[in-house]
Motif scaffolding. Sequence first.
Motif, PDB file in Angstrom:
ATOM      1  N   ASP A   3      40.249  -3.438 -18.085  1.00 21.47           N
ATOM      2  CA  ASP A   3      40.411  -4.739 -17.884  1.00 21.47           C
ATOM      3  C   ASP A   3      42.177  -4.945 -17.411  1.00 21.47           C
ATOM      4  O   ASP A   3      42.743  -4.945 -18.562  1.00 21.47           O
ATOM      5  CB  ASP A   3      40.173  -5.821 -18.676  1.00 21.47           C
ATOM      6  CG  ASP A   3      40.414  -7.341 -18.248  1.00 21.47           C
ATOM      7  OD1 ASP A   3      41.318  -7.519 -17.442  1.00 21.47           O
ATOM      8  OD2 ASP A   3      39.670  -8.184 -18.792  1.00 21.47           O
ATOM      9  N   VAL A   4      42.866  -4.968 -16.434  1.00 19.10           N
ATOM     10  CA  VAL A   4      44.095  -5.035 -16.244  1.00 19.10           C
ATOM     11  C   VAL A   4      44.942  -6.148 -16.815  1.00 19.10           C
ATOM     12  O   VAL A   4      46.125  -6.139 -17.138  1.00 19.10           O
ATOM     13  CB  VAL A   4      44.549  -5.009 -14.639  1.00 19.10           C
ATOM     14  CG1 VAL A   4      44.207  -6.249 -14.010  1.00 19.10           C
ATOM     15  CG2 VAL A   4      46.092  -4.845 -14.436  1.00 19.10           C
ATOM     16  N   TYR A   5      44.049  -7.242 -17.180  1.00 19.55           N
ATOM     17  CA  TYR A   5      44.738  -8.317 -17.720  1.00 19.55           C
ATOM     18  C   TYR A   5      44.696  -8.334 -19.244  1.00 19.55           C
ATOM     19  O   TYR A   5      45.093  -9.350 -19.906  1.00 19.55           O
ATOM     20  CB  TYR A   5      44.032  -9.762 -17.407  1.00 19.55           C
ATOM     21  CG  TYR A   5      44.100 -10.018 -15.746  1.00 19.55           C
ATOM     22  CD1 TYR A   5      45.542 -10.349 -15.390  1.00 19.55           C
ATOM     23  CD2 TYR A   5      43.149  -9.589 -14.795  1.00 19.55           C
ATOM     24  CE1 TYR A   5      45.667 -10.651 -14.005  1.00 19.55           C
ATOM     25  CE2 TYR A   5      43.487  -9.843 -13.495  1.00 19.55           C
ATOM     26  CZ  TYR A   5      44.798 -10.269 -12.992  1.00 19.55           C
ATOM     27  OH  TYR A   5      44.960 -10.461 -11.741  1.00 19.55           O
ATOM     28  N   GLU A  72      48.814 -14.039 -17.711  1.00 20.51           N
ATOM     29  CA  GLU A  72      48.119 -14.679 -18.858  1.00 20.51           C
ATOM     30  C   GLU A  72      46.957 -15.377 -18.612  1.00 20.51           C
ATOM     31  O   GLU A  72      45.728 -15.314 -19.192  1.00 20.51           O
ATOM     32  CB  GLU A  72      49.005 -15.283 -19.708  1.00 20.51           C
ATOM     33  CG  GLU A  72      49.942 -14.512 -20.660  1.00 20.51           C
ATOM     34  CD  GLU A  72      51.117 -15.282 -21.218  1.00 20.51           C
ATOM     35  OE1 GLU A  72      51.133 -16.407 -21.129  1.00 20.51           O
ATOM     36  OE2 GLU A  72      51.780 -14.610 -21.784  1.00 20.51           O
ATOM     37  N   ASN A  73      46.694 -16.033 -17.133  1.00 20.51           N
ATOM     38  CA  ASN A  73      45.942 -16.722 -16.899  1.00 20.51           C
ATOM     39  C   ASN A  73      44.898 -15.980 -15.721  1.00 20.51           C
ATOM     40  O   ASN A  73      44.122 -16.707 -15.076  1.00 20.51           O
ATOM     41  CB  ASN A  73      46.216 -18.059 -16.269  1.00 20.51           C
ATOM     42  CG  ASN A  73      46.681 -18.999 -17.304  1.00 20.51           C
ATOM     43  OD1 ASN A  73      45.822 -19.662 -18.109  1.00 20.51           O
ATOM     44  ND2 ASN A  73      48.035 -19.126 -17.709  1.00 20.51           N
ATOM     45  N   ARG A  74      45.267 -14.711 -15.642  1.00 18.11           N
ATOM     46  CA  ARG A  74      44.387 -14.061 -14.769  1.00 18.11           C
ATOM     47  C   ARG A  74      44.753 -14.071 -13.344  1.00 18.11           C
ATOM     48  O   ARG A  74      43.666 -13.957 -12.532  1.00 18.11           O
ATOM     49  CB  ARG A  74      43.021 -13.755 -15.270  1.00 18.11           C
ATOM     50  CG  ARG A  74      42.668 -13.551 -16.648  1.00 18.11           C
ATOM     51  CD  ARG A  74      41.450 -13.518 -17.152  1.00 18.11           C
ATOM     52  NE  ARG A  74      40.781 -12.496 -16.499  1.00 18.11           N
ATOM     53  CZ  ARG A  74      40.497 -11.318 -17.012  1.00 18.11           C
ATOM     54  NH1 ARG A  74      40.925 -10.923 -18.387  1.00 18.11           N
ATOM     55  NH2 ARG A  74      39.713 -10.223 -16.628  1.00 18.11           N
ATOM     56  N   TYR A  75      45.628 -14.757 -12.848  1.00 18.72           N
ATOM     57  CA  TYR A  75      45.847 -14.916 -11.519  1.00 18.72           C
ATOM     58  C   TYR A  75      46.278 -13.723 -10.529  1.00 18.72           C
ATOM     59  O   TYR A  75      45.808 -13.615  -9.448  1.00 18.72           O
ATOM     60  CB  TYR A  75      46.905 -16.093 -11.312  1.00 18.72           C
ATOM     61  CG  TYR A  75      46.515 -17.356 -11.807  1.00 18.72           C
ATOM     62  CD1 TYR A  75      45.268 -17.915 -11.920  1.00 18.72           C
ATOM     63  CD2 TYR A  75      47.455 -18.266 -12.425  1.00 18.72           C
ATOM     64  CE1 TYR A  75      44.756 -18.791 -12.581  1.00 18.72           C
ATOM     65  CE2 TYR A  75      47.201 -19.267 -13.002  1.00 18.72           C
ATOM     66  CZ  TYR A  75      45.916 -19.847 -12.974  1.00 18.72           C
ATOM     67  OH  TYR A  75      45.601 -20.904 -13.638  1.00 18.72           O
ATOM     68  N   PHE A  76      47.471 -12.826 -11.096  1.00 11.02           N
ATOM     69  CA  PHE A  76      47.702 -11.730 -10.546  1.00 11.02           C
ATOM     70  C   PHE A  76      48.417 -10.980 -11.511  1.00 11.02           C
ATOM     71  O   PHE A  76      49.029 -11.371 -12.586  1.00 11.02           O
ATOM     72  CB  PHE A  76      48.726 -11.900  -9.261  1.00 11.02           C
ATOM     73  CG  PHE A  76      49.853 -13.003  -9.656  1.00 11.02           C
ATOM     74  CD1 PHE A  76      51.027 -12.350  -9.980  1.00 11.02           C
ATOM     75  CD2 PHE A  76      49.932 -14.369  -9.249  1.00 11.02           C
ATOM     76  CE1 PHE A  76      52.113 -13.205 -10.174  1.00 11.02           C
ATOM     77  CE2 PHE A  76      51.107 -15.137  -9.218  1.00 11.02           C
ATOM     78  CZ  PHE A  76      52.161 -14.510  -9.845  1.00 11.02           C
ATOM     79  N   ASN A 137      39.871   0.577  -7.686  1.00  9.93           N
ATOM     80  CA  ASN A 137      39.285   0.453  -8.814  1.00  9.93           C
ATOM     81  C   ASN A 137      39.779  -0.573  -9.846  1.00  9.93           C
ATOM     82  O   ASN A 137      38.917  -1.293 -10.602  1.00  9.93           O
ATOM     83  CB  ASN A 137      39.289   1.802  -9.401  1.00  9.93           C
ATOM     84  CG  ASN A 137      38.167   1.865 -10.865  1.00  9.93           C
ATOM     85  OD1 ASN A 137      37.139   1.458 -10.727  1.00  9.93           O
ATOM     86  ND2 ASN A 137      38.468   2.738 -11.803  1.00  9.93           N
ATOM     87  N   LEU A 138      40.856  -0.756  -9.958  1.00 11.05           N
ATOM     88  CA  LEU A 138      41.538  -1.407 -11.229  1.00 11.05           C
ATOM     89  C   LEU A 138      41.113  -2.967 -10.978  1.00 11.05           C
ATOM     90  O   LEU A 138      40.947  -3.776 -11.717  1.00 11.05           O
ATOM     91  CB  LEU A 138      42.986  -1.289 -11.368  1.00 11.05           C
ATOM     92  CG  LEU A 138      43.854  -2.068 -12.266  1.00 11.05           C
ATOM     93  CD1 LEU A 138      43.619  -1.456 -13.801  1.00 11.05           C
ATOM     94  CD2 LEU A 138      45.465  -1.522 -12.269  1.00 11.05           C
ATOM     95  N   PHE A 139      41.259  -3.371  -9.646  1.00 10.19           N
ATOM     96  CA  PHE A 139      41.036  -4.837  -9.311  1.00 10.19           C
ATOM     97  C   PHE A 139      39.632  -5.105  -8.753  1.00 10.19           C
ATOM     98  O   PHE A 139      39.215  -5.961  -8.203  1.00 10.19           O
ATOM     99  CB  PHE A 139      42.010  -5.143  -8.189  1.00 10.19           C
ATOM    100  CG  PHE A 139      43.530  -5.460  -8.851  1.00 10.19           C
ATOM    101  CD1 PHE A 139      43.748  -6.690  -9.562  1.00 10.19           C
ATOM    102  CD2 PHE A 139      44.327  -4.668  -9.282  1.00 10.19           C
ATOM    103  CE1 PHE A 139      44.918  -6.906 -10.222  1.00 10.19           C
ATOM    104  CE2 PHE A 139      45.575  -4.673  -9.698  1.00 10.19           C
ATOM    105  CZ  PHE A 139      45.872  -5.851 -10.189  1.00 10.19           C
ATOM    106  N   ASP A 140      38.720  -3.973  -8.692  1.00 11.22           N
ATOM    107  CA  ASP A 140      37.359  -4.277  -8.024  1.00 11.22           C
ATOM    108  C   ASP A 140      37.400  -4.598  -6.703  1.00 11.22           C
ATOM    109  O   ASP A 140      36.747  -5.780  -6.458  1.00 11.22           O
ATOM    110  CB  ASP A 140      36.618  -4.838  -9.106  1.00 11.22           C
ATOM    111  CG  ASP A 140      35.187  -5.172  -8.830  1.00 11.22           C
ATOM    112  OD1 ASP A 140      34.720  -4.125  -8.411  1.00 11.22           O
ATOM    113  OD2 ASP A 140      34.721  -6.173  -9.338  1.00 11.22           O
ATOM    114  N   VAL A 141      38.160  -4.040  -5.846  1.00 10.01           N
ATOM    115  CA  VAL A 141      38.041  -4.400  -4.504  1.00 10.01           C
ATOM    116  C   VAL A 141      37.715  -3.205  -3.636  1.00 10.01           C
ATOM    117  O   VAL A 141      38.185  -2.061  -3.877  1.00 10.01           O
ATOM    118  CB  VAL A 141      39.329  -5.034  -3.944  1.00 10.01           C
ATOM    119  CG1 VAL A 141      39.576  -6.537  -4.664  1.00 10.01           C
ATOM    120  CG2 VAL A 141      40.670  -3.974  -4.251  1.00 10.01           C
TER     121      VAL A 141
END
Length: 187
Positions: A3-5, A72-76, A137-141
Amino acid sequence: MEDVYKICPVYKNEYITFRQTIMEDSKDLLRCYSDEKAVPLFNSDNCHGDDFYYNTLEKMKKAIGFWKFSYENRYFVRWTIILNSTNEIIGTIEMFHRTAEDEFNHYGVLRIDLDSKHENQKIIDAILEIVNDNFYNLFDVNVILTKAIPQAKDRILSLTKKGYVPLGKKFIVYDDYFLRVVNYLQK
């Protein structure tokens, strides 16, 4: 899948390193974001009027504060790009997984902001090498979109070399996008 976040990875290749942008980068990043030759190449689409031209340390710090909040809010995620040979900060990249009720749902959107001195094929190739090897993979796209205006000749050459093709239509209401499709499960 990591999870990158939760833990923001550091990436490095022969020429550059990406690490998460921190407030201590503000002075060095100000050189990039106050570079009047570089700013027109930045992608400020859908950024609520922010053109990413920051000509004071206060504005740069405010932007970095917003980038931290967004992480912190998982936007980017915003990474600082460091030139390995000199340890010089030369710009940033941003990536996120876009969720929307349109044909671009679940696409990754990549923003590349480089100072004009480093807006060249060698650096952009190195950036795209890390992106192409890790971000699907990191962003599941399966698709990454990125902008390159016609004046960004080196950027367009690098994108084409690294498998990106013109979108051929508007991304929402914006022009000049390129995309690369990959099935990361096959990697």
